[in-house]
Write an enzyme that holds these catalytic residues in place. Structure first.
Site, mmCIF file in Angstrom:
data_model
loop_
_atom_site.group_PDB
_atom_site.id
_atom_site.type_symbol
_atom_site.label_atom_id
_atom_site.label_comp_id
_atom_site.label_asym_id
_atom_site.label_seq_id
_atom_site.Cartn_x
_atom_site.Cartn_y
_atom_site.Cartn_z
ATOM 1 N N CYS A 1 -18.758 17.019 12.498
ATOM 2 C CA CYS A 1 -17.720 17.993 12.113
ATOM 3 C C CYS A 1 -17.995 18.526 10.716
ATOM 4 O O CYS A 1 -17.847 19.727 10.458
ATOM 5 C CB CYS A 1 -16.338 17.347 12.147
ATOM 6 S SG CYS A 1 -15.836 16.718 13.756
ATOM 7 N N CYS B 1 -15.671 12.535 10.696
ATOM 8 C CA CYS B 1 -16.670 12.888 11.713
ATOM 9 C C CYS B 1 -17.861 13.599 11.066
ATOM 10 O O CYS B 1 -17.725 14.720 10.567
ATOM 11 C CB CYS B 1 -16.010 13.770 12.773
ATOM 12 S SG CYS B 1 -17.153 14.614 13.869
#
Length: 167
Positions: A91, A88
């Site tokens: 993230c 991600c």
């Protein structure tokens, strides 16, 4: 299942293979998980053009707990949990921001990172449908929840407002 708690100084872990091209993931604030991932916890591997270095924690206080619930119940301060995945982009952008927030609020909160691929049962339990998702627990109970990448100052403000802490 053993859960480790580490606070402060999380090293950056996202390393694009080519620094020339602008990554579209850098403009996203969260990533929606397809329903197949939410249901089964399986994930396709990232494209070959993206490489991820492992997360490393430096100069951290590390404790091991028998379960996630044990961690929440036995924490002497509120716990901010970052539900993330290694693939991600948003993230990975949050890694240095969480490092800064963890250092700024080190006397107020503990920061825990949970990889949704390694702990799909926790992701399902807390209905994680977008990444990153942050859940703030106080006294072992869910206190606040929000999704998406935030700048450090906004994240600190959100946590302080939620806990009604004035610095």
């Amino acid at each position: 299942m053993a859960i480790s708690l580490a606070t402060a100084y999380i090293s950056p872990c996202f390393t694009p293979e080519s620094s020339n091209s602008a990554s579209p993931s850098r403009t996203l604030s969260s990533v929606r998980l397809p329903s197949q991932i939410r249901r089964f916890g399986s994930v396709q591997s990232p494209s070959s053009s993206t490489r991820f270095a492992p997360l490393t924690v430096r100069a951290a206080k590390k404790q091991t707990f028998n379960s996630f619930d044990d961690l929440l119940q036995n924490s002497d301060k509120p716990v901010l949990v970052d539900f993330y995945a290694t693939w991600c982009g948003p993230c990975q952008l949050m890694v240095p921001i969480l490092n800064e927030v963890s250092e700024t609020l080190k006397d107020i909160i503990a920061v825990v990172k949970i990889d949704t691929e390694k702990y799909p049962s926790l992701a399902n339990k807390y209905q994680i449908e977008a990444l990153p998702t942050f859940i703030l627990f106080k006294d072992g109970k869910l206190w606040d929840r929000f999704e998406g990448a935030l700048p450090a100052n906004q994240l600190v403000e959100r946590i302080e407002n939620s806990l009604q802490v004035k610095q």
